[in-house]
Design an enzyme around this catalytic site. Structure first.
Site, PDB file in Angstrom:
ATOM      1  N   GLY A   8       0.837  -1.211   0.000  1.00 33.47           N
ATOM      2  CA  GLY A   8       0.000   0.000   0.000  1.00 33.47           C
ATOM      3  C   GLY A   8       0.864   1.250   0.000  1.00 33.47           C
ATOM      4  O   GLY A   8       0.509   2.266   0.597  1.00 33.47           O
ATOM      5  N   GLY A  11      -0.524   4.830  -0.911  1.00 33.19           N
ATOM      6  CA  GLY A  11      -1.645   5.409  -0.165  1.00 33.19           C
ATOM      7  C   GLY A  11      -1.201   6.529   0.773  1.00 33.19           C
ATOM      8  O   GLY A  11      -0.026   6.910   0.791  1.00 33.19           O
ATOM      9  N   GLN A  12      -2.156   7.030   1.563  1.00 33.52           N
ATOM     10  CA  GLN A  12      -1.859   8.187   2.427  1.00 33.52           C
ATOM     11  C   GLN A  12      -0.700   7.912   3.380  1.00 33.52           C
ATOM     12  O   GLN A  12       0.258   8.685   3.451  1.00 33.52           O
ATOM     13  CB  GLN A  12      -3.093   8.590   3.255  1.00 33.52           C
ATOM     14  N   ILE A  35      -0.363  -1.856  -6.107  1.00 35.25           N
ATOM     15  CA  ILE A  35      -1.271  -2.652  -6.945  1.00 35.25           C
ATOM     16  C   ILE A  35      -1.273  -2.042  -8.342  1.00 35.25           C
ATOM     17  O   ILE A  35      -1.097  -0.820  -8.486  1.00 35.25           O
ATOM     18  CB  ILE A  35      -2.715  -2.696  -6.385  1.00 35.25           C
ATOM     19  N   TYR A 143     -15.560  -1.618   8.380  1.00 30.61           N
ATOM     20  CA  TYR A 143     -14.160  -1.225   8.626  1.00 30.61           C
ATOM     21  C   TYR A 143     -13.748  -1.638  10.042  1.00 30.61           C
ATOM     22  O   TYR A 143     -12.702  -2.258  10.249  1.00 30.61           O
ATOM     23  CB  TYR A 143     -14.049   0.289   8.442  1.00 30.61           C
ATOM     24  N   LYS A 147     -11.120  -4.392  11.386  1.00 27.80           N
ATOM     25  CA  LYS A 147      -9.974  -4.012  12.229  1.00 27.80           C
ATOM     26  C   LYS A 147      -9.913  -4.843  13.520  1.00 27.80           C
ATOM     27  O   LYS A 147      -8.821  -5.228  13.955  1.00 27.80           O
ATOM     28  CB  LYS A 147     -10.010  -2.508  12.560  1.00 27.80           C
ATOM     29  N   ILE A 173      -5.411  10.287  10.699  1.00 19.84           N
ATOM     30  CA  ILE A 173      -4.053  10.760  10.393  1.00 19.84           C
ATOM     31  C   ILE A 173      -4.129  11.966   9.460  1.00 19.84           C
ATOM     32  O   ILE A 173      -4.760  11.907   8.402  1.00 19.84           O
ATOM     33  CB  ILE A 173      -3.206   9.648   9.737  1.00 19.84           C
TER      34      ILE A 173
END
Ligand code: SER
Length: 317
Positions: A8, A11-12, A35, A143, A147, A173
């Site tokens: 990832g 991503g951010q 990806i 989500y 988690k 974040i």
């Protein structure tokens, strides 16, 4: 020497974590996993190796781990809370089926694994003020469900097979390099972009709705510190509460207005985001992280706001 795979990495969090780890362990030791369709660009691409690492395609992860002799995996693949509600099957495939693939490969290749959990792993019945490390976790978002499962599955792989799994429960974040996408806490990033562009911001979260937040440099530090921590001190594994600041929209607005007096904010509350926000902690108690691996954040709201406005002004104007 560590050889790290960041899954990832565009991503951010992944985009900044890969660069942060390259600064510590050497660029050639940190592989930017991506990806197809989200290839690394610019500095991330040029400063070190990259490889396809698609969590739903286990072979790609196994190939990258073998090719680069990986011993540590940072798994940042996830759909955030709001978008996951509209794509629950995909959220589960990435979050849990993907994690299973990673943990199996980690078991075979003796890799340590960091897969973040979140404030989203808590729910309405959780104590919201100074949320304890060990408490009720009954989230109602997919989500959050994924988690909590991430925490349990990661713990299970540690106890059953000795896989060195560790994680934190990230707050929202806030960062300026790569925007987040589809989260409940995204407003606290978006608001800075509007302020710097001199535009009026429409806030989707009600005044007075507090959530835990953290500036990116502290989040990067937390991930790296935990993976370096002395295992004999760890009483917990997946995942540690970590906290830096807690505010509602009206408070971040005031902090920005101190720099930009003309900045305007109005409210247009999004019912889904609001209901998710109300189910999450106001502020987590991070005593265990402080005791077990010396966690300590550097940025509060004022320091973060000054830095965000400065960095975004350079980026956007
Ligand atoms: N930032 C995430 C979200 O809002 C929470 O971990 O979905």
């Amino acid at each position: 020497m560590k050889n790290i795979l960041v899954i990832g990495s565009t991503g951010q969090i992944g985009s900044e974590l890969a660069m942060h780890l390259r600064g510590i362990y050497g660029s050639e030791h940190v592989v930017a996993g991506y990806i197809p369709g989200a290839e690394p660009k610019g500095e991330l691409k040029e400063s070190g190796p990259s490889a396809i690492a698609d969590v739903v395609n286990a072979q790609t992860i196994a190939d990258a781990v073998k090719l680069y002799n990986i011993d540590t995996i940072y798994n940042l693949a996830a759909l955030l809370s709001v978008v996951a509600e509209s794509k629950p099957r995909l959220a589960w495939q990435i979050g849990i089926d993907g994690l299973w693939n990673i943990l199996e490969i980690a078991r075979e290749n003796k890799c340590a694994v960091f897969t973040p959990s979140s404030i989203g792993s808590f729910g309405l019945e959780t104590p919201h003020d100074m949320t304890p490390q060990d408490t009720v976790q009954r989230p109602r978002t997919i989500y959050g469900v994924s988690k909590v499962t991430t925490e349990l599955l990661s713990d299970w792989y540690f106890h059953k097979y000795g896989v060195d799994t560790r994680s934190v429960r990230f707050p929202g974040i806030i960062s300026y390099v790569t925007p987040p996408g589809g989260g409940t806490t995204d407003y606290a990033v978006d608001i800075y972009y509007y302020a710097v562009r001199g535009e009026r911001f429409t806030c989707p979260i009600k005044a007075g709705t507090r959530m835990d937040m953290m500036y990116m440099p502290d989040a990067l530090q937390a991930a790296q510190m935990l993976m370096e921590a002395d295992p004999s001190r760890l009483k917990h594994r997946n995942g540690f509460n970590i906290a830096a600041m807690s505010f509602g929209p009206e408070t971040i607005y005031e902090a920005i207005k101190a720099h930009k007096p003309g900045f305007e904010m109005v409210y247009d509350v999004d019912p889904l985001k609001q209901s998710i926000a109300e189910s999450w902690p106001d502020m987590m108690d991070d005593t265990c992280a402080r005791q077990e691996w010396d966690w300590a954040p550097k940025f509060g709201l004022e320091e973060m706001t000054a830095d965000m406005l400065d960095k975004l002004t350079k980026k956007l104007l």
